[in-house]
Design an enzyme around this catalytic site. Sequence first.
Site, PDB file in Angstrom:
ATOM      1  N   GLY A   1      49.295  34.798  47.997  1.00 16.91           N
ATOM      2  CA  GLY A   1      49.709  34.173  48.943  1.00 16.91           C
ATOM      3  C   GLY A   1      49.117  33.893  50.255  1.00 16.91           C
ATOM      4  O   GLY A   1      49.010  36.190  50.347  1.00 16.91           O
TER       5      GLY A   1
ATOM      6  N   TRP B   1      54.486  25.525  59.577  1.00 14.29           N
ATOM      7  CA  TRP B   1      52.950  25.404  59.667  1.00 14.29           C
ATOM      8  C   TRP B   1      52.315  26.460  59.729  1.00 14.29           C
ATOM      9  O   TRP B   1      51.572  26.637  60.343  1.00 14.29           O
ATOM     10  CB  TRP B   1      52.993  24.262  60.979  1.00 14.29           C
ATOM     11  CG  TRP B   1      53.563  22.600  61.195  1.00 14.29           C
ATOM     12  CD1 TRP B   1      54.681  22.410  60.587  1.00 14.29           C
ATOM     13  CD2 TRP B   1      53.574  22.199  62.465  1.00 14.29           C
ATOM     14  NE1 TRP B   1      54.569  21.522  60.986  1.00 14.29           N
ATOM     15  CE2 TRP B   1      53.808  21.179  61.688  1.00 14.29           C
ATOM     16  CE3 TRP B   1      51.853  22.431  63.502  1.00 14.29           C
ATOM     17  CZ2 TRP B   1      53.931  19.662  62.529  1.00 14.29           C
ATOM     18  CZ3 TRP B   1      52.184  21.136  63.816  1.00 14.29           C
ATOM     19  CH2 TRP B   1      52.536  20.031  63.705  1.00 14.29           C
TER      20      TRP B   1
ATOM     21  N   TYR C   1      59.642  19.105  48.066  1.00 18.66           N
ATOM     22  CA  TYR C   1      59.390  20.075  48.539  1.00 18.66           C
ATOM     23  C   TYR C   1      60.524  21.266  48.890  1.00 18.66           C
ATOM     24  O   TYR C   1      61.487  22.105  48.924  1.00 18.66           O
ATOM     25  CB  TYR C   1      58.307  20.841  49.243  1.00 18.66           C
ATOM     26  CG  TYR C   1      57.829  22.125  50.372  1.00 18.66           C
ATOM     27  CD1 TYR C   1      57.678  22.873  49.076  1.00 18.66           C
ATOM     28  CD2 TYR C   1      58.144  22.038  51.540  1.00 18.66           C
ATOM     29  CE1 TYR C   1      57.973  23.861  49.935  1.00 18.66           C
ATOM     30  CE2 TYR C   1      58.026  23.188  52.423  1.00 18.66           C
ATOM     31  CZ  TYR C   1      57.273  24.675  51.227  1.00 18.66           C
ATOM     32  OH  TYR C   1      58.236  25.321  51.458  1.00 18.66           O
TER      33      TYR C   1
END
Length: 292
Positions: free
Chosen positions: A10, A149, A124
């Site tokens: 990730g 973000w 989420y």
Amino acid sequence: MKILLTGITGQIGWELQRTLMTVGEVIPVRRNEMDLTQPNSISGTIQQVKPDLIVNPAAYTAVDKAESEPELAMAINGIAPGIMAESAKKVGAALIHYSTDYVFDGANTTPYTESDKPNPQNIYGKTKLVGEQAIASSGVPHLILRTSWVYGLRGKNFLLTMQKLAQEREEIKVVADQIGAPTWSRVIAETTAQILSQARHHVSDFLVSKGGLYHLTASGQTSWYTFAQAIFAHDVQHSERKLQNLIAITSKEYPTAAKRPAYSLLISQKLSNTFGLFLPDWQKTLELVLSE
């Protein structure tokens, strides 16, 4: 310090694998080695490795898809962190976990602090909040870092999406009524390493006294639209662009499966006060990213 690191493919995990090498021995685990949907896989791996610290950036981050896969999102974001926390306690380890601005409803008009009450508006955000609560209630020495973000030059994120669309389309419409702070994945990783460097070798004792919940985001604020404007202003790949028009639209004009908070700005003052770390303005870090 022996560090068990999840989520290494990730955005944040990839950066952590490099930055954490400065503070300890990093033991990265891939999904097939520690499956976050399988409690026995989590507890078994932690028991086998016996780390001093678990760092968990792994998450189910497909915000819209989570609305149709709530069980999977809850398994990874909500249940798995709790199992990690309980397993960490058994081997005497501490835990660092990453969460999100989407635990808030966006009704604020001033930046959210750690003491503001969460009220997530999508699956989420709800699952990430459950994960936070499970860790906090476990009693394990921990650090929960809420960020927002997240973007970088790897994985799936707004920056890479905009660059791709600019090569394919002459016109892009971007939401202009959601406010937040774009935060570079490398800044998140480097800040984590800087915090840990203060712990020296006794990370559990350090997090007993200084751990808990912290906001970790870039300074400043923007909308998705002005973020896109900044990307194209600083991006040097002009020759490859088809883009002619960047158009600001409202959230209502761009309906999504998951509701996003209109305002999810977090303030990182507690982090600065406790650890003496100050995060740079989002525009300065964006320039750095695009100059790479």
